[in-house]
Design a protein around this motif. Sequence first.
Motif, mmCIF file in Angstrom:
data_model
loop_
_atom_site.group_PDB
_atom_site.id
_atom_site.type_symbol
_atom_site.label_atom_id
_atom_site.label_comp_id
_atom_site.label_asym_id
_atom_site.label_seq_id
_atom_site.Cartn_x
_atom_site.Cartn_y
_atom_site.Cartn_z
ATOM 1 N N VAL A 40 0.656 -1.074 -0.083
ATOM 2 C CA VAL A 40 -0.091 -0.003 -0.026
ATOM 3 C C VAL A 40 0.958 1.248 0.101
ATOM 4 O O VAL A 40 0.477 2.316 -0.600
ATOM 5 C CB VAL A 40 -0.848 -0.127 1.160
ATOM 6 N N LEU A 41 1.943 1.248 0.924
ATOM 7 C CA LEU A 41 2.953 2.374 0.774
ATOM 8 C C LEU A 41 3.499 2.408 -0.451
ATOM 9 O O LEU A 41 3.624 3.789 -0.727
ATOM 10 C CB LEU A 41 4.065 2.087 1.906
ATOM 11 N N GLN A 42 3.868 1.568 -1.133
ATOM 12 C CA GLN A 42 4.585 1.636 -2.432
ATOM 13 C C GLN A 42 3.551 2.306 -3.488
ATOM 14 O O GLN A 42 4.094 3.015 -4.381
ATOM 15 C CB GLN A 42 4.985 0.219 -2.989
ATOM 16 N N TRP A 43 2.380 1.733 -3.393
ATOM 17 C CA TRP A 43 1.381 2.330 -4.284
ATOM 18 C C TRP A 43 1.107 3.691 -4.207
ATOM 19 O O TRP A 43 1.145 4.603 -5.236
ATOM 20 C CB TRP A 43 -0.179 1.592 -4.154
ATOM 21 N N VAL A 48 2.698 10.220 -4.952
ATOM 22 C CA VAL A 48 2.782 11.529 -4.293
ATOM 23 C C VAL A 48 3.869 12.240 -4.834
ATOM 24 O O VAL A 48 4.886 11.716 -5.318
ATOM 25 C CB VAL A 48 2.732 11.112 -2.746
ATOM 26 N N ASP A 49 3.950 13.616 -4.282
ATOM 27 C CA ASP A 49 5.092 14.526 -4.619
ATOM 28 C C ASP A 49 6.145 14.506 -3.450
ATOM 29 O O ASP A 49 7.291 14.635 -3.811
ATOM 30 C CB ASP A 49 4.537 15.926 -4.989
ATOM 31 N N ARG A 50 5.631 14.221 -2.429
ATOM 32 C CA ARG A 50 6.745 14.315 -1.376
ATOM 33 C C ARG A 50 6.486 13.141 -0.169
ATOM 34 O O ARG A 50 5.381 12.883 0.170
ATOM 35 C CB ARG A 50 6.705 15.491 -0.422
ATOM 36 N N ILE A 51 7.389 12.486 0.278
ATOM 37 C CA ILE A 51 7.547 11.595 1.320
ATOM 38 C C ILE A 51 8.319 11.805 2.624
ATOM 39 O O ILE A 51 9.370 12.486 2.370
ATOM 40 C CB ILE A 51 8.153 10.115 0.746
ATOM 41 N N ILE A 52 7.820 12.182 3.627
ATOM 42 C CA ILE A 52 8.218 12.540 4.850
ATOM 43 C C ILE A 52 8.418 11.457 5.984
ATOM 44 O O ILE A 52 7.458 11.034 6.245
ATOM 45 C CB ILE A 52 7.589 14.010 5.483
ATOM 46 N N LEU A 53 9.701 10.997 6.387
ATOM 47 C CA LEU A 53 9.787 10.203 7.295
ATOM 48 C C LEU A 53 10.042 10.705 8.789
ATOM 49 O O LEU A 53 10.892 11.947 8.792
ATOM 50 C CB LEU A 53 10.941 9.184 6.970
ATOM 51 N N LEU A 54 9.259 10.594 9.681
ATOM 52 C CA LEU A 54 9.493 11.281 11.034
ATOM 53 C C LEU A 54 10.005 10.252 11.923
ATOM 54 O O LEU A 54 10.066 8.968 12.131
ATOM 55 C CB LEU A 54 8.103 11.378 11.552
ATOM 56 N N PHE A 55 10.995 11.045 12.715
ATOM 57 C CA PHE A 55 11.943 10.425 13.731
ATOM 58 C C PHE A 55 11.923 11.439 15.003
ATOM 59 O O PHE A 55 11.963 12.463 14.772
ATOM 60 C CB PHE A 55 13.383 10.074 13.445
ATOM 61 N N ASP A 56 11.797 10.569 16.290
ATOM 62 C CA ASP A 56 11.986 11.389 17.368
ATOM 63 C C ASP A 56 13.385 11.212 17.964
ATOM 64 O O ASP A 56 14.118 10.365 17.951
ATOM 65 C CB ASP A 56 11.087 10.790 18.788
ATOM 66 N N ILE A 70 10.587 1.944 4.723
ATOM 67 C CA ILE A 70 11.217 2.646 3.780
ATOM 68 C C ILE A 70 11.778 1.916 2.600
ATOM 69 O O ILE A 70 12.206 2.670 1.728
ATOM 70 C CB ILE A 70 12.289 3.066 4.864
ATOM 71 N N LYS A 71 12.039 0.706 2.769
ATOM 72 C CA LYS A 71 12.752 -0.191 1.513
ATOM 73 C C LYS A 71 11.456 -0.049 0.597
ATOM 74 O O LYS A 71 12.050 -0.225 -0.719
ATOM 75 C CB LYS A 71 13.074 -1.407 1.934
ATOM 76 N N SER A 72 10.179 -0.026 0.942
ATOM 77 C CA SER A 72 9.299 -0.067 -0.179
ATOM 78 C C SER A 72 9.159 1.357 -1.059
ATOM 79 O O SER A 72 8.491 1.239 -2.159
ATOM 80 C CB SER A 72 7.742 -0.096 0.403
ATOM 81 N N PHE A 73 9.890 2.373 -0.636
ATOM 82 C CA PHE A 73 10.132 3.461 -1.346
ATOM 83 C C PHE A 73 11.215 3.594 -2.292
ATOM 84 O O PHE A 73 11.722 4.391 -3.027
ATOM 85 C CB PHE A 73 10.316 4.561 -0.360
ATOM 86 N N ARG A 74 11.782 2.398 -2.703
ATOM 87 C CA ARG A 74 12.841 2.256 -3.421
ATOM 88 C C ARG A 74 12.449 2.896 -4.892
ATOM 89 O O ARG A 74 11.525 2.500 -5.602
ATOM 90 C CB ARG A 74 13.198 0.821 -3.718
ATOM 91 N N GLY A 75 13.436 3.676 -5.431
ATOM 92 C CA GLY A 75 12.997 4.156 -6.714
ATOM 93 C C GLY A 75 12.295 5.620 -6.487
ATOM 94 O O GLY A 75 12.261 6.295 -7.497
#
Length: 404
Positions: A40-43, A48-56, A70-75
């Motif tokens: 679903v994330l890969q789809w 989308v135009d921007r992917i934001i990864l949040l870390f505390d 995160i690996k599903s965002f390959r490419g």
Amino acid sequence: RFMCSQLPNQVLKSISIIDSPGILSGEKQRISRGYDFCQVLQWFAERVDRIILLFDAHKLDISDEFSEAIKSFRGQDDKIRVVLNKADQVDTQQLMRVYGALMWSLGKVINTPEVLRVYIGSFWAHPLRNTDNRRLFEAEAQDLFKDIQSLPQKAAVRKLNDLIKRARLAKVHAYIISYLKKEMPSVFGKENKKKELIGRLPEIYVQLQREYHISAGDFPEVKKMQELLETCDFTKFHSLKPKLIEAVDNMLANKIASLMNLISQEESNMPTEIVQGGAFDGTMAGPFGHGYGEGAKEGADEDEWIVAKDKPAYDEIFYTLSPVNGKISGISAKKEMVTSKLPNSVLGKIWKLSDCDGDGMLDDEEFALAKHLIKIKLDGYELPGTLPSHLVPPSHRKPFQTAE
């Protein structure tokens, strides 16, 4: 157009924030969700135009599910930005260590030669626990806002980049499929040969890379490709069609350049689009706007000339430069100003802002203003394009004209 949809959908609720405390690991998340979270994330990532990864900042651990996500965002590496949130929970020294640890952890998950852009801040409504880095947090927040606000302007280029990726991927698929077909026996041992070719797929990738001079990043993921090939009949694959490959190469080499020119022309003739609403409204307004009361804006709300507090020290330097009739020449001023080691282009701008009457000389107030502007630049702030009214020396301010 840049739009956002809000739908009553459980899937969207599950993936809106992928580092939420409710994130699960391993088989638990697959059983509880009932669908493949990463697919679903890969789809979504492809659209989308921007992917934001949040870390505390005080909790950097990357769970196995987050790692797979995160690996599903390959490419889609060019779309990824990282936010190191709640950075006020640690002091400056710890923040440096946290930042280094984050980059090291991401390096193991995201295989990209380019360093990811990381925004450091405290993106929540709680009071800052550690205020030492307030200025850094505000600057980073503004950079993040600008990045998001510029997305509508870059949407066409992003779609063109997606077209290029798909074209290169289709070309690589053609090479892979034609190679597998060519290696298949005509009569006996088809199943055994198929298993052998699937097992040798990583070697086949390397061979095709060398033979056709293709980048390794253009190839599909080996494991996923092997799974898909298990259900395919290699004998029904098509042979390579050189004319179609030539057409794709021509498109990538020539057509894309003309499309880029058309996009640039179209963007220049259209009004600039930015994201509006919510957190993007009022971010520069009021006394809490970025840079308010700092640099050249310092003293804007004060009745007294802000330069006056340091003027006695500047006057001591001024009178060592042998002023004539209360003014020093450009040569004398230059000797003092170059000691700041600022570039001549910057000093030239400071001179232009300080020489309020344009006579090519500086009086004591103009010299003090020049020293003040040098200090602003050395402190890391930008110089104003024109001299703000609150920085104009008192003796050079025009008196108010009353109506007759």
